[in-house]
Design a protein around this motif. Sequence first.
Motif, PDB file in Angstrom:
ATOM      1  N   ASN A 102       0.885  -1.159   0.000  1.00 24.52           N
ATOM      2  CA  ASN A 102       0.000   0.000   0.000  1.00 24.52           C
ATOM      3  C   ASN A 102       0.925   1.211   0.000  1.00 24.52           C
ATOM      4  O   ASN A 102       1.356   1.688   1.056  1.00 24.52           O
ATOM      5  CB  ASN A 102      -0.918   0.004   1.223  1.00 24.52           C
ATOM      6  N   LYS A 103       1.270   1.671  -1.198  1.00 24.45           N
ATOM      7  CA  LYS A 103       2.255   2.750  -1.338  1.00 24.45           C
ATOM      8  C   LYS A 103       1.681   4.073  -0.845  1.00 24.45           C
ATOM      9  O   LYS A 103       0.580   4.462  -1.231  1.00 24.45           O
ATOM     10  CB  LYS A 103       2.664   2.899  -2.804  1.00 24.45           C
ATOM     11  N   PRO A 104       2.413   4.784  -0.009  1.00 19.50           N
ATOM     12  CA  PRO A 104       1.930   6.091   0.437  1.00 19.50           C
ATOM     13  C   PRO A 104       2.171   7.169  -0.614  1.00 19.50           C
ATOM     14  O   PRO A 104       3.076   7.057  -1.457  1.00 19.50           O
ATOM     15  CB  PRO A 104       2.774   6.357   1.690  1.00 19.50           C
ATOM     16  N   ALA A 105       1.364   8.199  -0.588  1.00 23.27           N
ATOM     17  CA  ALA A 105       1.604   9.355  -1.446  1.00 23.27           C
ATOM     18  C   ALA A 105       2.927   9.997  -1.049  1.00 23.27           C
ATOM     19  O   ALA A 105       3.280  10.054   0.132  1.00 23.27           O
ATOM     20  CB  ALA A 105       0.465  10.358  -1.300  1.00 23.27           C
ATOM     21  N   GLY A 106       3.680  10.450  -2.039  1.00 24.84           N
ATOM     22  CA  GLY A 106       4.955  11.101  -1.770  1.00 24.84           C
ATOM     23  C   GLY A 106       6.154  10.200  -1.939  1.00 24.84           C
ATOM     24  O   GLY A 106       7.283  10.689  -2.045  1.00 24.84           O
ATOM     25  N   LEU A 107       5.948   8.887  -1.967  1.00 29.51           N
ATOM     26  CA  LEU A 107       7.048   7.949  -2.177  1.00 29.51           C
ATOM     27  C   LEU A 107       7.095   7.585  -3.657  1.00 29.51           C
ATOM     28  O   LEU A 107       6.149   7.000  -4.191  1.00 29.51           O
ATOM     29  CB  LEU A 107       6.856   6.688  -1.332  1.00 29.51           C
ATOM     30  N   ALA A 108       8.194   7.923  -4.323  1.00 27.83           N
ATOM     31  CA  ALA A 108       8.345   7.598  -5.739  1.00 27.83           C
ATOM     32  C   ALA A 108       8.517   6.095  -5.917  1.00 27.83           C
ATOM     33  O   ALA A 108       9.059   5.415  -5.038  1.00 27.83           O
ATOM     34  CB  ALA A 108       9.542   8.341  -6.321  1.00 27.83           C
ATOM     35  N   VAL A 109       8.064   5.574  -7.040  1.00 28.60           N
ATOM     36  CA  VAL A 109       8.228   4.155  -7.330  1.00 28.60           C
ATOM     37  C   VAL A 109       9.629   3.882  -7.842  1.00 28.60           C
ATOM     38  O   VAL A 109      10.256   2.887  -7.484  1.00 28.60           O
ATOM     39  CB  VAL A 109       7.173   3.688  -8.351  1.00 28.60           C
ATOM     40  N   GLN A 110      10.151   4.766  -8.690  1.00 27.50           N
ATOM     41  CA  GLN A 110      11.494   4.622  -9.241  1.00 27.50           C
ATOM     42  C   GLN A 110      12.285   5.896  -9.048  1.00 27.50           C
ATOM     43  O   GLN A 110      11.726   6.962  -8.806  1.00 27.50           O
ATOM     44  CB  GLN A 110      11.432   4.311 -10.739  1.00 27.50           C
ATOM     45  N   GLY A 111      13.612   5.776  -9.199  1.00 23.98           N
ATOM     46  CA  GLY A 111      14.467   6.945  -9.115  1.00 23.98           C
ATOM     47  C   GLY A 111      14.365   7.789 -10.370  1.00 23.98           C
ATOM     48  O   GLY A 111      13.934   7.348 -11.418  1.00 23.98           O
ATOM     49  N   GLY A 112      14.772   9.017 -10.257  1.00 25.76           N
ATOM     50  CA  GLY A 112      14.760   9.955 -11.372  1.00 25.76           C
ATOM     51  C   GLY A 112      15.559  11.172 -11.002  1.00 25.76           C
ATOM     52  O   GLY A 112      16.371  11.143 -10.069  1.00 25.76           O
ATOM     53  N   SER A 113      15.316  12.260 -11.692  1.00 23.53           N
ATOM     54  CA  SER A 113      16.034  13.498 -11.415  1.00 23.53           C
ATOM     55  C   SER A 113      15.787  13.940  -9.970  1.00 23.53           C
ATOM     56  O   SER A 113      14.653  14.186  -9.569  1.00 23.53           O
ATOM     57  CB  SER A 113      15.558  14.589 -12.379  1.00 23.53           C
ATOM     58  N   LYS A 114      16.841  13.973  -9.187  1.00 30.39           N
ATOM     59  CA  LYS A 114      16.803  14.420  -7.794  1.00 30.39           C
ATOM     60  C   LYS A 114      15.957  13.500  -6.897  1.00 30.39           C
ATOM     61  O   LYS A 114      15.592  13.883  -5.789  1.00 30.39           O
ATOM     62  CB  LYS A 114      16.293  15.859  -7.696  1.00 30.39           C
ATOM     63  N   THR A 115      15.649  12.299  -7.380  1.00 25.91           N
ATOM     64  CA  THR A 115      14.887  11.336  -6.568  1.00 25.91           C
ATOM     65  C   THR A 115      15.796  10.184  -6.201  1.00 25.91           C
ATOM     66  O   THR A 115      16.135   9.348  -7.039  1.00 25.91           O
ATOM     67  CB  THR A 115      13.665  10.811  -7.343  1.00 25.91           C
ATOM     68  N   THR A 116      16.219  10.149  -4.955  1.00 26.54           N
ATOM     69  CA  THR A 116      17.150   9.110  -4.511  1.00 26.54           C
ATOM     70  C   THR A 116      16.493   8.090  -3.588  1.00 26.54           C
ATOM     71  O   THR A 116      17.006   6.992  -3.417  1.00 26.54           O
ATOM     72  CB  THR A 116      18.345   9.741  -3.776  1.00 26.54           C
ATOM     73  N   ARG A 117      15.373   8.457  -3.009  1.00 26.14           N
ATOM     74  CA  ARG A 117      14.659   7.525  -2.113  1.00 26.14           C
ATOM     75  C   ARG A 117      13.383   7.088  -2.808  1.00 26.14           C
ATOM     76  O   ARG A 117      12.496   7.899  -3.071  1.00 26.14           O
ATOM     77  CB  ARG A 117      14.339   8.206  -0.781  1.00 26.14           C
ATOM     78  N   HIS A 118      13.293   5.813  -3.125  1.00 27.73           N
ATOM     79  CA  HIS A 118      12.144   5.326  -3.882  1.00 27.73           C
ATOM     80  C   HIS A 118      11.910   3.854  -3.557  1.00 27.73           C
ATOM     81  O   HIS A 118      12.796   3.166  -3.033  1.00 27.73           O
ATOM     82  CB  HIS A 118      12.369   5.523  -5.386  1.00 27.73           C
ATOM     83  N   LEU A 119      10.739   3.366  -3.886  1.00 35.20           N
ATOM     84  CA  LEU A 119      10.368   1.992  -3.543  1.00 35.20           C
ATOM     85  C   LEU A 119      11.276   0.980  -4.228  1.00 35.20           C
ATOM     86  O   LEU A 119      11.689  -0.007  -3.607  1.00 35.20           O
ATOM     87  CB  LEU A 119       8.908   1.740  -3.928  1.00 35.20           C
ATOM     88  N   GLY A 121      14.331   1.171  -4.986  1.00 39.64           N
ATOM     89  CA  GLY A 121      15.598   1.089  -4.269  1.00 39.64           C
ATOM     90  C   GLY A 121      15.494   0.361  -2.944  1.00 39.64           C
ATOM     91  O   GLY A 121      16.494  -0.142  -2.419  1.00 39.64           O
ATOM     92  N   MET A 122      14.291   0.288  -2.402  1.00 44.95           N
ATOM     93  CA  MET A 122      14.095  -0.380  -1.115  1.00 44.95           C
ATOM     94  C   MET A 122      13.828  -1.875  -1.258  1.00 44.95           C
ATOM     95  O   MET A 122      13.733  -2.582  -0.248  1.00 44.95           O
ATOM     96  CB  MET A 122      12.933   0.270  -0.360  1.00 44.95           C
ATOM     97  N   LEU A 123      13.702  -2.361  -2.490  1.00 46.91           N
ATOM     98  CA  LEU A 123      13.409  -3.779  -2.681  1.00 46.91           C
ATOM     99  C   LEU A 123      14.585  -4.671  -2.300  1.00 46.91           C
ATOM    100  O   LEU A 123      14.435  -5.894  -2.211  1.00 46.91           O
ATOM    101  CB  LEU A 123      12.985  -4.045  -4.132  1.00 46.91           C
ATOM    102  N   ASP A 124      15.755  -4.065  -2.041  1.00 49.86           N
ATOM    103  CA  ASP A 124      16.892  -4.832  -1.530  1.00 49.86           C
ATOM    104  C   ASP A 124      16.554  -5.501  -0.204  1.00 49.86           C
ATOM    105  O   ASP A 124      17.193  -6.479   0.185  1.00 49.86           O
ATOM    106  CB  ASP A 124      18.108  -3.915  -1.324  1.00 49.86           C
ATOM    107  N   ALA A 125      15.546  -4.971   0.486  1.00 47.91           N
ATOM    108  CA  ALA A 125      15.152  -5.539   1.779  1.00 47.91           C
ATOM    109  C   ALA A 125      14.556  -6.941   1.635  1.00 47.91           C
ATOM    110  O   ALA A 125      14.442  -7.671   2.622  1.00 47.91           O
ATOM    111  CB  ALA A 125      14.138  -4.623   2.474  1.00 47.91           C
ATOM    112  N   PHE A 126      14.219  -7.332   0.394  1.00 43.54           N
ATOM    113  CA  PHE A 126      13.543  -8.604   0.186  1.00 43.54           C
ATOM    114  C   PHE A 126      14.376  -9.637  -0.574  1.00 43.54           C
ATOM    115  O   PHE A 126      13.910 -10.748  -0.813  1.00 43.54           O
ATOM    116  CB  PHE A 126      12.229  -8.378  -0.574  1.00 43.54           C
ATOM    117  N   GLY A 127      15.614  -9.292  -0.958  1.00 49.83           N
ATOM    118  CA  GLY A 127      16.430 -10.261  -1.676  1.00 49.83           C
ATOM    119  C   GLY A 127      17.463  -9.580  -2.564  1.00 49.83           C
ATOM    120  O   GLY A 127      17.495  -8.355  -2.670  1.00 49.83           O
TER     121      GLY A 127
END
Length: 330
Positions: A102-119, A121-127
């Motif tokens: 359930n993705k919250p508003a404000g969290l980008a799905v992928q990285g882009g210009s000036k976007t370093t925190r995104h879902l 990038g967090m998938l490393d937590a699962f494998g």
Amino acid sequence: MSGVQTIKVEATEDGSRVDRWFKRRFPHVSAIMVQKLCRKGQIRVDGGRVKGDSRVHEGQEIRIPPLPEPGERPPVNRMSDEDIAYVKSLVIYQDDELIAFNKPAGLAVQGGSKTTRHLDGMLDAFGEGLDRPRLVHRLDKDTSGILIVGKGPKATARLAKAFQSHKTRKTYWAIAIGVPKPKMGEIKGFMRKAAASGVDSERETMVAAGHGDEGAQHALTRYVVIGEAGQKASWVALRPVTGRTHQLRVHLAAMGTAILGDKKYTCHRPAPEDLGRRLCLHARRLEIPRPGGKPLVLTADLPPALKKIYDTLGFSVKEISETDIEEDLA
């Protein structure tokens, strides 16, 4: 030391950067080494030289030079404990094939210009490597709700194909400024991208287009009004039959009833009671076909900030029949 390999880019890897594609396939190889191999022309795509930030596409063949064996590696997760706990708290369902968030508003799905925190990038937590979950679809940064990722290449490819062939059924909830007329129907037409900015879709703007215009794509949305707050605002369920960038936002704005909080696609009506501080668009329901069985149906609760807006406008989730809504959108 391994020998030379040639690997074909899968559908789920389309649009990936070379360095990120490499990291998923060969997690033991450092980013510095990948850049060095690119500069020397040892990593090639369809026989041509590439840079680390070049993008690859489905069906292309990537030449992999001899690589060192894995050996000793640093810990898989370089994420902070806080980010690991955070992304795992977003999980609403998982099985052998997929993970649903359930993705919250404000969290980008992928990285882009000036976007370093995104879902992504967090998938490393699962494998890691081929076991690392992969994206199969997208949501705008400011849209909340259901987003799924595939577990492993085979599952990811099947899920991606289901999305691409429109075999999944998606239902979004939106608060519109004003009330669409008629209160149930279809919105259709052609649209095209006015500007592009890589994977950062929020920098793209979609505009109306004519049939045959360069880059024009047909877009179709079904909708039904669920509730009304006078003529100030309405609660609308939407089904994107096609999946164009910002499709739902463009279509409601074209009807003169833009989504509350949308700063990009607007209408002449003022936001009711100064509530338009966030995009009121939520991916509520996702139906995914399953081979030899019943479809998997997932729903995502409204986030607290959005539910507060619903409550302020007098919209109650408990008082509606989602079964009736799905029938109206079918």
